[in-house]
Scaffold this motif. Structure first.
Motif, short mmCIF file in Angstrom:
data_model
loop_
_atom_site.label_atom_id
_atom_site.label_comp_id
_atom_site.label_asym_id
_atom_site.label_seq_id
_atom_site.Cartn_x
_atom_site.Cartn_y
_atom_site.Cartn_z
N PRO A 97 0.98 -1.13 -0.30
CA PRO A 97 0.03 -0.01 0.05
C PRO A 97 0.98 1.37 -0.23
O PRO A 97 0.04 1.93 -0.07
CB PRO A 97 -0.92 -0.38 1.38
CG PRO A 97 0.21 -0.65 1.96
CD PRO A 97 0.89 -1.83 0.97
N HIS A 98 2.57 1.07 0.08
CA HIS A 98 3.19 2.09 -0.02
C HIS A 98 4.04 2.74 -1.09
O HIS A 98 3.42 1.57 -1.45
CB HIS A 98 4.11 2.02 1.40
CG HIS A 98 3.45 2.03 2.49
ND1 HIS A 98 2.87 0.33 2.87
CD2 HIS A 98 2.60 2.75 3.54
CE1 HIS A 98 2.61 0.87 4.55
NE2 HIS A 98 2.67 2.37 4.76
N VAL A 99 4.10 3.98 -1.59
CA VAL A 99 4.80 4.15 -2.12
C VAL A 99 6.36 4.81 -2.15
O VAL A 99 6.83 5.72 -0.93
CB VAL A 99 4.13 5.49 -3.11
CG1 VAL A 99 5.30 6.24 -3.85
CG2 VAL A 99 3.02 4.59 -3.77
N GLU A 118 5.97 7.59 3.05
CA GLU A 118 6.23 7.90 4.07
C GLU A 118 4.96 7.22 4.22
O GLU A 118 4.11 6.66 4.18
CB GLU A 118 5.15 9.36 3.00
CG GLU A 118 5.68 10.42 2.80
CD GLU A 118 4.75 11.49 2.62
OE1 GLU A 118 4.43 12.13 3.04
OE2 GLU A 118 5.80 12.85 1.83
N LEU A 119 4.70 7.41 5.84
CA LEU A 119 4.37 6.71 6.98
C LEU A 119 2.79 7.76 7.52
O LEU A 119 2.59 9.29 7.18
CB LEU A 119 4.86 5.76 7.55
CG LEU A 119 6.12 5.38 6.94
CD1 LEU A 119 6.52 4.24 8.49
CD2 LEU A 119 5.50 4.22 5.88
N ALA A 122 4.69 7.16 12.88
CA ALA A 122 6.47 6.58 13.03
C ALA A 122 6.37 4.77 13.21
O ALA A 122 7.65 4.78 12.69
CB ALA A 122 6.54 7.19 14.36
N THR A 123 5.56 4.44 13.78
CA THR A 123 6.03 2.70 14.22
C THR A 123 5.01 2.29 12.76
O THR A 123 5.06 0.43 13.08
CB THR A 123 5.49 2.37 15.18
OG1 THR A 123 3.74 2.77 15.37
CG2 THR A 123 6.19 3.62 16.65
N GLU A 124 4.15 2.40 11.91
CA GLU A 124 4.04 2.33 11.34
C GLU A 124 4.84 0.39 10.10
O GLU A 124 5.57 1.51 10.45
CB GLU A 124 3.03 2.42 9.81
CG GLU A 124 2.29 2.35 8.75
CD GLU A 124 1.59 3.08 8.08
OE1 GLU A 124 0.67 3.06 6.70
OE2 GLU A 124 1.94 4.61 7.77
N THR A 125 4.31 -0.47 9.96
CA THR A 125 4.84 -1.61 9.25
C THR A 125 4.56 -1.02 8.23
O THR A 125 3.54 -0.98 7.47
CB THR A 125 4.48 -2.34 9.45
OG1 THR A 125 3.25 -2.57 9.31
CG2 THR A 125 5.18 -3.21 11.28
N PHE A 126 5.82 -1.69 7.09
CA PHE A 126 5.56 -1.63 5.41
C PHE A 126 6.32 -2.49 4.85
O PHE A 126 7.47 -3.23 5.43
CB PHE A 126 6.22 0.27 4.73
CG PHE A 126 7.13 0.38 5.45
CD1 PHE A 126 8.64 0.23 5.18
CD2 PHE A 126 7.79 0.41 6.91
CE1 PHE A 126 10.30 0.69 5.46
CE2 PHE A 126 9.24 1.79 7.72
CZ PHE A 126 10.11 0.74 6.13
#
Length: 157
Positions: A97-99, A118-119, A122-126
């Motif tokens: 879902p991230h670019v 970009e999240l 600050a703790t979002e996983t990717f």
């Protein structure tokens, strides 16, 4: 507005095959003060003025305001900027879902390739693509404002 992002060195050029967009960016800094960085940027036929506050959360977060301005005004403002302009080719690469924005630097920063994501927290996983190298989030040497002051090709390591 709060910008939350993480930054990495890039270990391989595989991202180019996955890129959905490639664009040239030229930018300069009216202020490189860590408390209030002011950036002027030309991207294609658009100009932008961006103001950023000091980073926090180990370098992942900071306030950011960005405004589109006429290209001719951005070009004039670039002439007022401090130090060296920062030139780069940016590739946008989807990973789940991230670019990721992958920047291949040119000019005095030639040889440096960085990826940012970009999240929302600050703790979002990717998903970490295979071409992602070591994390440099919070290392001020890799901030674009600092690359205008101390370009990559002049580093002595």
């Amino acid at each position: 507005m709060i910008e939350i992002e993480r930054k990495f060195l890039v270990a391989a050029s595989d991202y180019r095959a996955e890129a959905r967009l490639q664009i040239r960016i030229l930018q300069g800094f009216l202020s490189t003060d860590p408390d209030r960085t002011i950036r002027v940027r030309c991207i294609g036929s658009q100009g932008f003025l961006t103001i950023k506050g000091r980073t926090y959360d180990a370098g992942t977060s900071r306030q950011e305001w960005e405004y589109e301005i006429p290209l001719d005004q951005a070009e004039e403002l670039l002439l007022l900027c401090e130090n060296h302009p920062v030139e780069k080719m940016r590739y946008q690469v989807q990973a789940g879902p991230h670019v990721f924005e992958v920047d291949e630097f040119r000019g005095l920063n030639d040889g440096l390739i960085l990826a940012e994501v970009e999240l929302t927290t600050a703790t979002e996983t990717f998903i970490k693509p295979s071409w992602l190298g070591i994390e440099v989030t919070g290392d001020i040497r890799y901030y674009n404002s600092q690359l205008s002051l101390n370009p990559f090709t002049l580093w002595k390591e």
